[in-house]
Motif scaffolding. Structure first.
Motif, mmCIF file in Angstrom:
data_model
loop_
_atom_site.group_PDB
_atom_site.id
_atom_site.type_symbol
_atom_site.label_atom_id
_atom_site.label_comp_id
_atom_site.label_asym_id
_atom_site.label_seq_id
_atom_site.Cartn_x
_atom_site.Cartn_y
_atom_site.Cartn_z
ATOM 1 N N MET A 164 0.824 -1.205 0.000
ATOM 2 C CA MET A 164 0.000 0.000 0.000
ATOM 3 C C MET A 164 0.861 1.258 0.000
ATOM 4 O O MET A 164 0.512 2.267 -0.639
ATOM 5 C CB MET A 164 -0.926 -0.010 1.206
ATOM 6 N N ALA A 165 1.992 1.198 0.705
ATOM 7 C CA ALA A 165 2.891 2.357 0.728
ATOM 8 C C ALA A 165 3.459 2.627 -0.663
ATOM 9 O O ALA A 165 3.522 3.781 -1.115
ATOM 10 C CB ALA A 165 4.005 2.121 1.732
ATOM 11 N N ALA A 166 3.860 1.566 -1.378
ATOM 12 C CA ALA A 166 4.379 1.738 -2.738
ATOM 13 C C ALA A 166 3.285 2.242 -3.676
ATOM 14 O O ALA A 166 3.541 3.094 -4.542
ATOM 15 C CB ALA A 166 4.950 0.418 -3.247
ATOM 16 N N PHE A 167 2.081 1.742 -3.504
ATOM 17 C CA PHE A 167 0.962 2.212 -4.322
ATOM 18 C C PHE A 167 0.726 3.708 -4.105
ATOM 19 O O PHE A 167 0.513 4.460 -5.061
ATOM 20 C CB PHE A 167 -0.299 1.424 -3.983
ATOM 21 N N ALA A 168 0.734 4.142 -2.857
ATOM 22 C CA ALA A 168 0.480 5.550 -2.551
ATOM 23 C C ALA A 168 1.533 6.460 -3.169
ATOM 24 O O ALA A 168 1.228 7.575 -3.606
ATOM 25 C CB ALA A 168 0.431 5.744 -1.038
ATOM 26 N N GLN A 169 2.764 6.001 -3.226
ATOM 27 C CA GLN A 169 3.818 6.814 -3.819
ATOM 28 C C GLN A 169 3.636 6.957 -5.332
ATOM 29 O O GLN A 169 4.030 7.980 -5.910
ATOM 30 C CB GLN A 169 5.172 6.191 -3.506
ATOM 31 N N ASN A 170 3.057 5.961 -5.980
ATOM 32 C CA ASN A 170 2.878 6.008 -7.432
ATOM 33 C C ASN A 170 1.579 6.685 -7.861
ATOM 34 O O ASN A 170 1.494 7.203 -8.982
ATOM 35 C CB ASN A 170 2.917 4.592 -8.008
ATOM 36 N N CYS A 171 0.575 6.673 -7.008
ATOM 37 C CA CYS A 171 -0.740 7.248 -7.348
ATOM 38 C C CYS A 171 -1.055 8.394 -6.392
ATOM 39 O O CYS A 171 -1.962 8.298 -5.549
ATOM 40 C CB CYS A 171 -1.831 6.176 -7.294
ATOM 41 N N LYS A 172 -0.342 9.459 -6.532
ATOM 42 C CA LYS A 172 -0.484 10.579 -5.600
ATOM 43 C C LYS A 172 -1.729 11.412 -5.871
ATOM 44 O O LYS A 172 -2.098 12.237 -5.042
ATOM 45 C CB LYS A 172 0.765 11.458 -5.676
ATOM 46 N N GLY A 173 -2.373 11.197 -7.015
ATOM 47 C CA GLY A 173 -3.578 11.950 -7.325
ATOM 48 C C GLY A 173 -4.858 11.291 -6.848
ATOM 49 O O GLY A 173 -5.958 11.744 -7.197
ATOM 50 N N LEU A 174 -4.750 10.248 -6.034
ATOM 51 C CA LEU A 174 -5.923 9.515 -5.551
ATOM 52 C C LEU A 174 -6.845 10.441 -4.751
ATOM 53 O O LEU A 174 -6.389 11.145 -3.847
ATOM 54 C CB LEU A 174 -5.480 8.342 -4.678
ATOM 55 N N LYS A 175 -8.144 10.396 -5.084
ATOM 56 C CA LYS A 175 -9.119 11.228 -4.392
ATOM 57 C C LYS A 175 -10.082 10.414 -3.526
ATOM 58 O O LYS A 175 -10.668 10.960 -2.598
ATOM 59 C CB LYS A 175 -9.932 12.041 -5.406
ATOM 60 N N LYS A 176 -10.234 9.135 -3.844
ATOM 61 C CA LYS A 176 -11.183 8.311 -3.091
ATOM 62 C C LYS A 176 -10.595 6.934 -2.860
ATOM 63 O O LYS A 176 -10.158 6.279 -3.807
ATOM 64 C CB LYS A 176 -12.500 8.198 -3.867
ATOM 65 N N LEU A 177 -10.583 6.506 -1.609
ATOM 66 C CA LEU A 177 -10.101 5.176 -1.243
ATOM 67 C C LEU A 177 -11.143 4.479 -0.386
ATOM 68 O O LEU A 177 -11.599 5.021 0.632
ATOM 69 C CB LEU A 177 -8.778 5.268 -0.478
#
Length: 537
Positions: free
Chosen positions: A161-174
């Protein structure tokens, strides 16, 4: 230019020349309707095998695809390579079965669907889900993701999840449910996804220690909605809830532990909320008094919180005068009643929706509510032993703006229903369930009295003949029986016999459908609104 009245030939001739039809108007002459269409060109000008959609820009073709259903769109993508490419580039939503074997399909899958911004990954309980490698690969391929939904992805860890967050910094809804990662993963998302606006967490099994605090993080400056469901250590999100200064919606549903302290901090440092849901959580009047500091509160749900009483409701009503929607399920504890509702009637004139379940209000409180809350449009009274004909008559006489009324499990009779026929001029829908004193004859009379009114009595629905209000829905019970369809073609007589058996089954076991009446009714009510109603009821 030699226009003449057109005459259509045989169907085969029509289909032969159909692609070359053109419309041409002549403003200097009066033309008969059939003269609007040019004479079909000769078949010599029709190019066999030509793709007449080739002249359409990709954007127009993609716009057409958006009007198709999932199945039709899949079939269209198989027509030619261009349609396949346009379909893939114009798909922004994708839902995948997140089993472990998905890993090998990720590169070709996201090579085709390279514009996905909203992704849902679901895995059933009996299968192994995707792991960190698959999630990281997805994040590399879909760096423009704005929405991610995870369900049953039990193999994902904090590192993934940490690696995902670093690659998808434009996420608006989780939205995540039944996952095994914990506080470290959530903090990584909050630190890197600075545009996050909505966070929904359900059954997060990685929260093992109450000392693992979550938030606020960089996302606290943009977060607007937090929903926590069925968490053991939900209070770990306390710093995030308090630190999110733009937070407007907070939902706490079936989360263990005591929540008064978190709500107290919320009321002191983050009083800008407009919507709060409290369902089956340990909250007392202390927590309700803390919520009262949110002076802009418009929607409040107090559902099965036995420690809440009239004192807490009075405190909220006196300080939150913008309240529009109030749901109370008192769980038959008799701790909330007329005393609190009278203050609501005096202090909350903007009330539009009121739901009272497991309470025993009387005319003492319903009369001032009907008189002072002139904007009240939706009212539900369920499981009350004190709602009788006198109370319904009071509502009918004074609730002039009322549009939808639901009565379930109350000791009313035909007399109360008849009162509705002489009042509530704006009423469009009435539901009466589990009220033994109400007969079908009075429902027929009420329908005849108000021709545009929809009346639903137990399993029988009576609708107006002119169809007014039909958009409100027909059968709104929570149980639905799908048709039985074989893998091949369906035989007519088998279908008819199956339908007859289903009809008999529904008739005999219709009492099961009442269990979800209130939730389904209110959900339909909310969907039927056309203006300010924006909550999910």
């Amino acid at each position: 230019m030699g226009q003449s009245t057109s005459s259509l030939g045989s169907p085969s001739e029509f289909s032969q020349f159909y692609p070359s039809y053109r419309f041409k108007l002549n403003s200097s002459a009066v033309i008969a309707p059939f003269e609007l269409m040019e004479e079909p060109e000769s078949s010599e000008n029709v190019v066999v095998g030509r793709d007449y959609t080739a002249d359409l820009p990709d954007e127009c073709l993609a716009s057409i695809f958006h009007f198709l259903g999932t199945g039709d769109r899949k079939r269209c993508s198989l027509v030619c390579r261009r349609w396949l490419s346009v379909d893939g580039q114009s798909r922004h939503r994708l839902s995948l079965n997140a089993r472990a074997d998905l890993l090998s399909s990720i590169p070709p899958l996201f090579a085709r669907f390279d514009s996905v911004t909203k992704l849902a990954l679901r895995c059933d309980r009996k299968s192994d889900s995707i792991d960190d490698d698959a999630l990281v690969l997805i994040s590399i391929r879909c760096r423009s993701l704005t929405s991610l939904k995870l369900r049953g992805c039990r193999e994902l860890t904090d590192l993934g999840m940490a690696a995902f967050a670093q690659n998808c910094k434009g996420l608006k809804k989780l939205s995540c449910g039944s996952c095994m990662f914990g506080a470290e993963a959530m903090n990584a998302v909050l630190d890197h996804c600075t545009a996050l606006e909505e966070l929904s967490v359900k059954r997060l099994r990685g929260l093992h220690d109450s000392a693992e605090l979550i938030g606020p993080g960089a996302a606290a400056s943009s977060l607007k909605s937090i929903c926590l469901k069925e968490l053991v250590h939900g209070q770990n999100f306390g710093p995030l809830i308090v630190g999110s200064k733009k937070l407007k919606t907070l939902k706490l549903i079936r989360c263990l532990g005591e929540w008064d302290k978190v709500l107290d901090m919320l009321g002191k440092f983050n009083p800008g909320l407009t919507e709060i849901h409290l369902e089956r959580v340990q909250v007392s009047d202390v927590g309700l008094c803390a919520i009262s500091n949110c002076s802009n509160l418009e929607i409040l749900h107090i559902v099965k919180t036995p420690e809440c009483s009239n004192s807490g409701l009075v405190c909220v009503a006196e300080h939150c005068r913008l309240l529009r929607k109030l749901h109370i399920d008192a769980w038959r504890t008799n701790r909330i009643g007329d005393e609190g509702l009278i203050v609501v009637a005096k202090q909350c004139p903007n009330l539009q929706e009121l739901v009272l379940i497991g309470m025993n209000p009387t005319s003492t409180s319903l009369a001032p509510i009907a008189s002072n809350c002139q904007k009240l449009e939706r009212l539900a009274l369920c499981g009350s032993g004190t709602i009788g004909d006198a109370e319904i008559a009071c509502i009918a006489a004074k609730c002039s703006a009322l549009k939808k009324l639901c009565i379930k499990g109350c000791p009313i009779s035909d007399v109360g229903i008849e009162a509705l026929g002489f009042g509530c001029p704006n009423l469009v829908k009435v539901k009466v369930k589990k009220c033994k004193g109400v007969s079908t004859e009075v429902a027929d009379w009420l329908r005849d009295r108000k021709g545009s009114l929809i009346v639903i009595l137990d399993a029988c629905e009576i609708e107006p003949l002119d169809g007014n209000g039909s958009e409100l829905g027909v059968l709104e019970s929570g149980m639905e029986f799908p048709p039985i369809v074989s893998q091949g073609t369906m035989v007519a007589d088998v279908a008819s016999s199956s339908n007859s058996r289903m009809t008999m089954f529904r008739t005999r076991f219709g009492f099961f459908t009442g269990k979800n009446l209130v939730a389904c009714t209110l959900r339909r009510w909310s969907n039927g609104e056309d203006d300010s109603s924006n909550s999910n009821l």
